[in-house]
Design a protein around this motif. Sequence first.
Motif, PDB file in Angstrom:
ATOM      1  N   ARG A  77      36.960 117.344  14.177  1.00  0.00           N
ATOM      2  CA  ARG A  77      38.372 117.324  13.785  1.00  0.00           C
ATOM      3  C   ARG A  77      38.943 115.914  13.678  1.00  0.00           C
ATOM      4  N   THR A 107      45.077 117.829   3.243  1.00  0.00           N
ATOM      5  CA  THR A 107      43.882 118.665   3.426  1.00  0.00           C
ATOM      6  C   THR A 107      43.717 119.053   4.882  1.00  0.00           C
ATOM      7  N   TYR A 108      43.932 118.090   5.758  1.00  0.00           N
ATOM      8  CA  TYR A 108      43.835 118.354   7.197  1.00  0.00           C
ATOM      9  C   TYR A 108      44.862 119.406   7.635  1.00  0.00           C
ATOM     10  N   PHE A 121      43.773 122.807   6.442  1.00  0.00           N
ATOM     11  CA  PHE A 121      42.646 123.274   7.244  1.00  0.00           C
ATOM     12  C   PHE A 121      43.125 123.895   8.550  1.00  0.00           C
ATOM     13  N   LEU A 177      34.566 123.468   4.857  1.00  0.00           N
ATOM     14  CA  LEU A 177      35.761 123.681   5.672  1.00  0.00           C
ATOM     15  C   LEU A 177      36.221 125.143   5.581  1.00  0.00           C
ATOM     16  N   ILE A 200      36.578 127.849   8.626  1.00  0.00           N
ATOM     17  CA  ILE A 200      37.821 128.585   8.846  1.00  0.00           C
ATOM     18  C   ILE A 200      37.545 130.080   9.005  1.00  0.00           C
ATOM     19  N   MET A 213      42.648 126.053   0.109  1.00  0.00           N
ATOM     20  CA  MET A 213      42.484 124.654   0.513  1.00  0.00           C
ATOM     21  C   MET A 213      42.680 123.706  -0.665  1.00  0.00           C
TER      22      MET A 213
END
Length: 499
Positions: free
Chosen positions: A44, A69-70, A73, A124, A128, A249
């Motif tokens: 992370r 993007t973070y 996520f 990613l 998830i 995303m």
Amino acid sequence: MSGAVDTSTPVQPPEFPQRLGHPRPLWMLFMTEFWERFAFYGMRWALTLYIVAQFFGGDAAGQASASRTYGAFLALVYATAIFGGYVADRVIGYQRSILVGAVVSAIGYFMVVVPDHTLFLLGLATIIVGNGLFKPNISAQVGQLYAQGDARRDSGFTIFYMGINAGAFVAPIITGLLAERFGGPDMPAYKAVFLAAGIGMLISTVWFWFGRHQLGGIGRPPAGAEGPTRVLAVLAGVVLAVPLVYFLMSIDAGILLWILAALFVGLCVVVLAEGVREGPVNRDRALAMLVIFAFNVLFWMFFEQAGSSFNFLAQNIVNRDFGGFEFQVGWFQSVNPIAILVLAPVFAWLWVRLGRANPSIPRKFGLGLILNGLAFLLLMYALSSLVDPATHKIPFWTLFMVYVIQTAGELCLSPIGLSMVTKLAPVRVVGLAMGGWFLSTAIGNNLSGIFAGHVSGEGGMTVASAQAGYTFGFYALVGAGVLLFLIAPLIQRWMHGVK
């Protein structure tokens, strides 16, 4: 992140062998969770830094995109947890859900190693979906080890919570060292980080695979669903879900925000309608809960700067040099879990010590918001008065203490969230209301990425852009906290005696 709350008829657990005063499977679940959290937190901290380095050639202009993007996520990690409990309860059972989620997550961690943007986002998305099956259900398994009324249940969750924070503490330290050790043109530093995270997830998978026999019948599939058919159906669902999450995303973070907000509003309408149907008391309690959900969004919007704008702050504007020894950027992520382990007993003692003066739920939430705001006040002061004219950097201790102060705010708010939902939600929609709690957190996480993008601006973070952004954060948090304190008596009346 805690998982689903089992609202079904409780099942009497078998007589487990005991270890250190608790059922032996607790320790197996402890280590399974330790390695899963090692994987998650080990990766992370590096996400935003990797995106800028790999996909923007190190250009600071990529910081805003990386932060969005973070945020997406993290938002989807929380949002998919809503469905994981349903799959475990109604489809394949808790044990199989955990195993499928662990395997899917491990695949995702290894996918992000490949330096291709499409495959990175697919990785990613895979993490998830796997997390949605794993995370809520392993927490539920801990509760199923204890009979109703067993006084050891809270202690067991405390031990399990230590596993979460121990994994979160050591992961950034180890993967940060790996990033430094293996950094270079042939083996990019962040590739070593993601490989270590993938290995951690594999260890978690294997640990649970060999340890699950300790659970006996706890968490087994529902009656009549013992065969492989439903597992194959869930795997087919995973295959369909990954592209959908990838799409979410890939779209603009603002569009994702509208999608999450629409889901949240629809959920709130259903919960409030059920409260109205059950009568004035349940209507008021549902309304009180939904108001607190709104403040929860704001808290996480600013708290989750940890993996986005605070990373860029640490990398570019914080003096991390200690006479030739450099404090790694990722190591700041270890401050929160160790602060939780240190401060959680202090807060638990404090709430008991206050007795009748113990703050109400809305006032604890307000205090959490204000403490979060004070962390931003410290950054405002550092960026305006403590910048070294030679290096253009702020002292190390300032960002370190920001994490500590934020943790104090988290302990006022986060531990009581799930408990609050079970107390205030209409009985027929407790599970749905729990989904509302997770969705409010997801919206806050998505907003955290959008806000971090504004802090970095178009050309990357500067002292001026950071000061302007964090000043806004201070006023928003403290203003919301004061407002919540002011309206706390009204919310308490709506709660009708719930403490």
